[in-house]
Motif scaffolding. Structure first.
Motif, PDB file in Angstrom:
ATOM      1  N   GLU A  54       0.829  -1.208   0.000  1.00  0.00           N
ATOM      2  CA  GLU A  54       0.000   0.000   0.000  1.00  0.00           C
ATOM      3  C   GLU A  54       0.863   1.258   0.000  1.00  0.00           C
ATOM      4  O   GLU A  54       0.597   2.212  -0.753  1.00  0.00           O
ATOM      5  N   VAL A  57       2.855   1.678  -3.466  1.00  0.00           N
ATOM      6  CA  VAL A  57       1.983   2.098  -4.568  1.00  0.00           C
ATOM      7  C   VAL A  57       1.560   3.556  -4.381  1.00  0.00           C
ATOM      8  O   VAL A  57       1.553   4.345  -5.334  1.00  0.00           O
ATOM      9  N   ARG A  62       4.179   1.919  -9.010  1.00  0.00           N
ATOM     10  CA  ARG A  62       3.706   1.441 -10.318  1.00  0.00           C
ATOM     11  C   ARG A  62       4.325   2.250 -11.450  1.00  0.00           C
ATOM     12  O   ARG A  62       4.769   1.703 -12.462  1.00  0.00           O
ATOM     13  N   LEU A  94      -4.606  -3.068  -5.776  1.00  0.00           N
ATOM     14  CA  LEU A  94      -3.841  -1.881  -6.170  1.00  0.00           C
ATOM     15  C   LEU A  94      -3.204  -2.030  -7.547  1.00  0.00           C
ATOM     16  O   LEU A  94      -2.361  -1.226  -7.935  1.00  0.00           O
ATOM     17  N   LEU A  96      -1.011  -4.048  -8.806  1.00  0.00           N
ATOM     18  CA  LEU A  96       0.435  -4.244  -8.835  1.00  0.00           C
ATOM     19  C   LEU A  96       0.703  -5.681  -9.276  1.00  0.00           C
ATOM     20  O   LEU A  96       0.360  -6.624  -8.567  1.00  0.00           O
TER      21      LEU A  96
END
Length: 238
Positions: A54, A57, A62, A94, A96
């Motif tokens: 968390e 990102v 990213r 998220l 990813l």
């Protein structure tokens, strides 16, 4: 979470960021871990994985193109796939990709049964994760561990790196580990690089990946870009 870049010194860019636990008053990971009760280690490990994803990102991982390296406790993993569910949920939520994650475990950690660790790493590889042995050279397992498991990276402990420019024995050890790693298809990362002398000595040995205060200190809730010393000018033949 704080994040410290692992640099590709040839491409001069971060290939990954290691997620590092920090306390509310800036306490380091060692201080935090010392306060975790044995019965809470599993929950702590799970929460740190999710917090790392968390936080990274949110800080722009990213977009950076770099990977995220997360520390984990092998002895808390009772089932590789079951214990991954919160991690996978966070990555999916998220957006990813799994192959942007690296999981590293310390050579000094209680790895328990070597077969169990091997099962964990094989499961992680099947999911597309990268893996790394952290603090290599600081624990008691050493080369025996390399004979048991295969990872993508070996992270050399800072005790091997400190003052390597003035210590021939440590240079010989690092050179030997690099030869072994190359034959095993593993990349070497030098941790704890703090001086130009250490950097230059490692470059002379062919170390491509480095991490340490010389490059960047961990950034709290941000991804430091990292700075590298200028490479010596190469002579140009006429």
């Amino acid at each position: 979470m704080a994040f410290q870049p692992i640099m590709d010194v040839e491409a001069r860019r971060p290939i990954a960021y290691e997620a590092l636990v920090r306390g509310s008053k800036g306490e380091c990971a060692t201080d935090i871990l010392a306060r975790i009760r044995p019965e809470d280690r599993y929950d702590f490990d799970q929460q740190c994985r999710v917090a790392a994803i968390e936080g990274a990102v949110a800080a722009g991982l990213r977009e950076s193109g770099a990977r995220l390296s997360i520390n984990f406790f092998p002895d808390t993993v009772y089932s590789p796939l079951a214990c991954l569910e919160p991690t996978l949920d966070a990555a999916r939520r998220l957006s990813l990709p799994y192959d942007r994650l690296i999981f590293e475990f310390s050579e000094q950690a209680n790895i328990g049964d070597g077969e169990h660790l091997k099962t964990i790493l094989e499961a992680y590889h099947c999911m597309g994760f990268g893996t790394a042995i952290d603090d290599f050279g600081a624990g008691h397992a050493g080369l025996t561990l390399l004979g048991q498991v295969r990872t993508d990276y070996i992270k050399l402990d800072m005790a091997l790196i400190r003052g390597i420019d003035q210590a021939m024995p440590r240079r010989m050890i690092v050179e030997g580990v690099m030869r072994i790693a190359e034959k095993m298809g593993m990349a070497v990362i030098a941790e704890g690089v703090e001086t130009i002398g250490e950097y230059d000595a490692l470059r002379a040995l062919g170390v491509r990946y480095m991490q340490g205060y010389l490059i960047a200190r961990p950034g709290f809730r941000c991804l430091p870009p990292g700075q590298l010393p200028e490479e010596p000018a190469r002579a140009v033949s006429a």
